[in-house]
Design a protein around this motif. Structure first.
Motif, PDB file in Angstrom:
ATOM      1  N   GLU A  26      11.179  17.789  -2.588  1.00 35.65           N
ATOM      2  CA  GLU A  26      10.650  17.151  -1.387  1.00 35.65           C
ATOM      3  C   GLU A  26       9.549  16.179  -1.780  1.00 35.65           C
ATOM      4  OE1 GLU A  26      11.978  17.852   1.643  1.00 35.65           O
ATOM      5  OE2 GLU A  26      13.301  19.330   0.706  1.00 35.65           O
ATOM      6  N   ALA A  27       9.410  15.130  -0.993  1.00 33.08           N
ATOM      7  CA  ALA A  27       8.351  14.149  -1.225  1.00 33.08           C
ATOM      8  C   ALA A  27       7.977  13.507   0.104  1.00 33.08           C
ATOM      9  CB  ALA A  27       8.816  13.074  -2.209  1.00 33.08           C
ATOM     10  N   SER A  28       6.787  12.946   0.131  1.00 31.86           N
ATOM     11  CA  SER A  28       6.364  12.157   1.287  1.00 31.86           C
ATOM     12  C   SER A  28       5.887  10.811   0.772  1.00 31.86           C
ATOM     13  CB  SER A  28       5.254  12.863   2.070  1.00 31.86           C
ATOM     14  OG  SER A  28       4.113  13.034   1.255  1.00 31.86           O
ATOM     15  N   ALA A  29       5.941   9.837   1.656  1.00 36.87           N
ATOM     16  CA  ALA A  29       5.462   8.504   1.309  1.00 36.87           C
ATOM     17  C   ALA A  29       4.897   7.867   2.564  1.00 36.87           C
ATOM     18  CB  ALA A  29       6.586   7.647   0.738  1.00 36.87           C
ATOM     19  N   ARG A  30       3.979   6.965   2.348  1.00 36.88           N
ATOM     20  CA  ARG A  30       3.462   6.166   3.449  1.00 36.88           C
ATOM     21  C   ARG A  30       3.200   4.769   2.914  1.00 36.88           C
ATOM     22  NH1 ARG A  30      -0.326   9.599   1.648  1.00 36.88           N
ATOM     23  NH2 ARG A  30      -2.377   8.760   1.133  1.00 36.88           N
ATOM     24  N   CYS A  31       3.395   3.812   3.780  1.00 42.25           N
ATOM     25  CA  CYS A  31       3.113   2.440   3.384  1.00 42.25           C
ATOM     26  C   CYS A  31       2.820   1.618   4.623  1.00 42.25           C
ATOM     27  CB  CYS A  31       4.264   1.830   2.585  1.00 42.25           C
ATOM     28  SG  CYS A  31       5.730   1.416   3.527  1.00 42.25           S
ATOM     29  N   SER A  32       2.227   0.487   4.394  1.00 43.19           N
ATOM     30  CA  SER A  32       2.006  -0.488   5.450  1.00 43.19           C
ATOM     31  C   SER A  32       3.106  -1.529   5.353  1.00 43.19           C
ATOM     32  CB  SER A  32       0.649  -1.167   5.284  1.00 43.19           C
ATOM     33  OG  SER A  32      -0.391  -0.222   5.409  1.00 43.19           O
ATOM     34  N   TYR A  33       3.381  -2.174   6.472  1.00 41.60           N
ATOM     35  CA  TYR A  33       4.348  -3.267   6.468  1.00 41.60           C
ATOM     36  C   TYR A  33       3.789  -4.417   7.292  1.00 41.60           C
ATOM     37  CZ  TYR A  33       5.724  -1.624  11.134  1.00 41.60           C
ATOM     38  OH  TYR A  33       5.715  -1.241  12.443  1.00 41.60           O
ATOM     39  N   THR A  34       4.201  -5.609   6.902  1.00 42.39           N
ATOM     40  CA  THR A  34       3.890  -6.824   7.639  1.00 42.39           C
ATOM     41  C   THR A  34       5.197  -7.586   7.780  1.00 42.39           C
ATOM     42  OG1 THR A  34       1.671  -6.926   6.684  1.00 42.39           O
ATOM     43  CG2 THR A  34       2.529  -8.964   7.664  1.00 42.39           C
ATOM     44  N   VAL A  35       5.523  -7.984   9.001  1.00 44.39           N
ATOM     45  CA  VAL A  35       6.746  -8.745   9.240  1.00 44.39           C
ATOM     46  C   VAL A  35       6.337 -10.180   9.553  1.00 44.39           C
ATOM     47  CG1 VAL A  35       8.868  -8.963  10.575  1.00 44.39           C
ATOM     48  CG2 VAL A  35       7.886  -6.683  10.149  1.00 44.39           C
ATOM     49  N   LEU A  36       6.818 -11.098   8.733  1.00 47.02           N
ATOM     50  CA  LEU A  36       6.552 -12.522   8.909  1.00 47.02           C
ATOM     51  C   LEU A  36       7.797 -13.197   9.457  1.00 47.02           C
ATOM     52  CD1 LEU A  36       4.886 -13.253   5.455  1.00 47.02           C
ATOM     53  CD2 LEU A  36       3.739 -12.660   7.605  1.00 47.02           C
ATOM     54  N   GLU A  37       7.587 -14.287  10.208  1.00 44.43           N
ATOM     55  CA  GLU A  37       8.700 -15.073  10.719  1.00 44.43           C
ATOM     56  C   GLU A  37       8.420 -16.540  10.461  1.00 44.43           C
ATOM     57  OE1 GLU A  37      11.262 -15.120  14.731  1.00 44.43           O
ATOM     58  OE2 GLU A  37       9.162 -15.650  15.022  1.00 44.43           O
ATOM     59  N   GLY A  91       2.184  -2.730  10.694  1.00 39.42           N
ATOM     60  CA  GLY A  91       2.205  -1.305  11.014  1.00 39.42           C
ATOM     61  C   GLY A  91       2.312  -0.453   9.781  1.00 39.42           C
ATOM     62  N   ARG A  92       2.718   0.811  10.014  1.00 41.35           N
ATOM     63  CA  ARG A  92       2.804   1.794   8.937  1.00 41.35           C
ATOM     64  C   ARG A  92       4.061   2.641   9.117  1.00 41.35           C
ATOM     65  NH1 ARG A  92      -0.963   5.283  10.812  1.00 41.35           N
ATOM     66  NH2 ARG A  92      -1.170   4.000  12.662  1.00 41.35           N
ATOM     67  N   TYR A  93       4.577   3.105   7.992  1.00 42.70           N
ATOM     68  CA  TYR A  93       5.663   4.076   7.977  1.00 42.70           C
ATOM     69  C   TYR A  93       5.132   5.355   7.336  1.00 42.70           C
ATOM     70  CZ  TYR A  93       8.711  -0.062   8.307  1.00 42.70           C
ATOM     71  OH  TYR A  93       9.312  -1.236   8.666  1.00 42.70           O
ATOM     72  N   GLU A  94       5.507   6.484   7.901  1.00 42.81           N
ATOM     73  CA  GLU A  94       5.272   7.787   7.292  1.00 42.81           C
ATOM     74  C   GLU A  94       6.646   8.400   7.070  1.00 42.81           C
ATOM     75  OE1 GLU A  94       2.551  10.278   9.503  1.00 42.81           O
ATOM     76  OE2 GLU A  94       1.371   8.519  10.078  1.00 42.81           O
ATOM     77  N   ASP A  95       6.996   8.620   5.811  1.00 44.26           N
ATOM     78  CA  ASP A  95       8.347   9.045   5.448  1.00 44.26           C
ATOM     79  C   ASP A  95       8.353  10.424   4.796  1.00 44.26           C
ATOM     80  OD1 ASP A  95       9.190   6.510   6.200  1.00 44.26           O
ATOM     81  OD2 ASP A  95       9.380   5.774   4.149  1.00 44.26           O
ATOM     82  N   ASN A 148       0.827  -1.210   0.000  1.00 44.07           N
ATOM     83  CA  ASN A 148       0.000   0.000   0.000  1.00 44.07           C
ATOM     84  C   ASN A 148       0.863   1.262   0.000  1.00 44.07           C
ATOM     85  OD1 ASN A 148      -2.103  -1.828   0.188  1.00 44.07           O
ATOM     86  ND2 ASN A 148      -2.421  -1.494   2.357  1.00 44.07           N
ATOM     87  N   LEU A 149       1.908   1.252  -0.809  1.00 38.80           N
ATOM     88  CA  LEU A 149       2.838   2.378  -0.883  1.00 38.80           C
ATOM     89  C   LEU A 149       2.203   3.525  -1.665  1.00 38.80           C
ATOM     90  CD1 LEU A 149       5.658   3.622  -0.455  1.00 38.80           C
ATOM     91  CD2 LEU A 149       6.394   2.406  -2.518  1.00 38.80           C
ATOM     92  N   VAL A 150       2.159   4.693  -1.029  1.00 39.20           N
ATOM     93  CA  VAL A 150       1.661   5.915  -1.656  1.00 39.20           C
ATOM     94  C   VAL A 150       2.781   6.944  -1.570  1.00 39.20           C
ATOM     95  CG1 VAL A 150      -0.057   7.764  -1.536  1.00 39.20           C
ATOM     96  CG2 VAL A 150      -0.723   5.415  -0.961  1.00 39.20           C
ATOM     97  N   ILE A 151       3.166   7.498  -2.712  1.00 36.00           N
ATOM     98  CA  ILE A 151       4.236   8.489  -2.782  1.00 36.00           C
ATOM     99  C   ILE A 151       3.653   9.774  -3.344  1.00 36.00           C
ATOM    100  CG2 ILE A 151       6.466   9.063  -3.812  1.00 36.00           C
ATOM    101  CD1 ILE A 151       6.919   5.973  -4.041  1.00 36.00           C
ATOM    102  N   GLU A 152       3.924  10.875  -2.660  1.00 32.80           N
ATOM    103  CA  GLU A 152       3.449  12.183  -3.112  1.00 32.80           C
ATOM    104  C   GLU A 152       4.651  13.102  -3.296  1.00 32.80           C
ATOM    105  OE1 GLU A 152       0.726  13.071   0.061  1.00 32.80           O
ATOM    106  OE2 GLU A 152      -0.840  11.831  -0.834  1.00 32.80           O
TER     107      GLU A 152
END
Length: 147
Positions: free
Chosen positions: A90-101, A115-119, A79-83
């Motif tokens: 300058e740019a911003s991005a947000r995405c969701s992440y899932t960590v599997l083991e 979770g989510r990252y806001e960059d 779900n990566l969104v880049i603006e």
């Protein structure tokens, strides 16, 4: 260069940084991860922690990457969104992440974190680089509570 071409190239470069982060973590490359944050702040939404120096980042990531056996995680970025800020570097991005083991072969794979990252990103002479990442942990099944 046309604006559309510049935006496509910027999106590709930023997406590569997002995915490189996951690749470095899953490869156990702590120094590579620290390098991605060489011009960035690292912030935790859960704790309010802000890290700025390589030593601070190294301490966090060294505690997350196992040294006593193989790394059995996969960080999935989705779900990566880049603006891109028009007319600016300058740019911003947000995405969701899932960590599997995973465990031993044939053992079930389990979800550790979601979770989510806001960059924030900046373009300089060498291309785009990360300037800020805010971490959100939405679901946490880890015994150590990664943030």
């Amino acid at each position: 260069m046309r604006l559309v071409d510049a935006h496509v190239r910027a999106r590709d470069e930023i997406a590569a940084i997002v995915h490189r982060y996951a690749e470095l973590l899953d490869g156990g490359d702590v120094e590579g991860v620290v390098g991605l944050f060489s011009q960035a702040t690292w912030r935790s939404a859960a704790t309010g922690t802000v890290l700025r120096t390589p030593d601070e980042l190294r301490a966090v990531y060294s505690s997350l990457v196992p040294t006593d056996g193989p790394i059995r995680t996969r960080h999935l970025m989705h779900n990566l969104v880049i603006e891109i800020d028009d007319g600016a570097d300058e740019a911003s991005a947000r995405c969701s992440y899932t960590v599997l083991e995973g465990g031993d072969p044939g053992a079930p794979v389990r979800v550790l974190l979601v979770g989510r990252y806001e960059d924030r990103y900046h373009r300089a002479h060498g291309g785009w680089h990360l300037t800020d990442r805010l971490f959100h942990v939405d679901l946490d099944a880890t015994p150590r509570g990664i943030s």
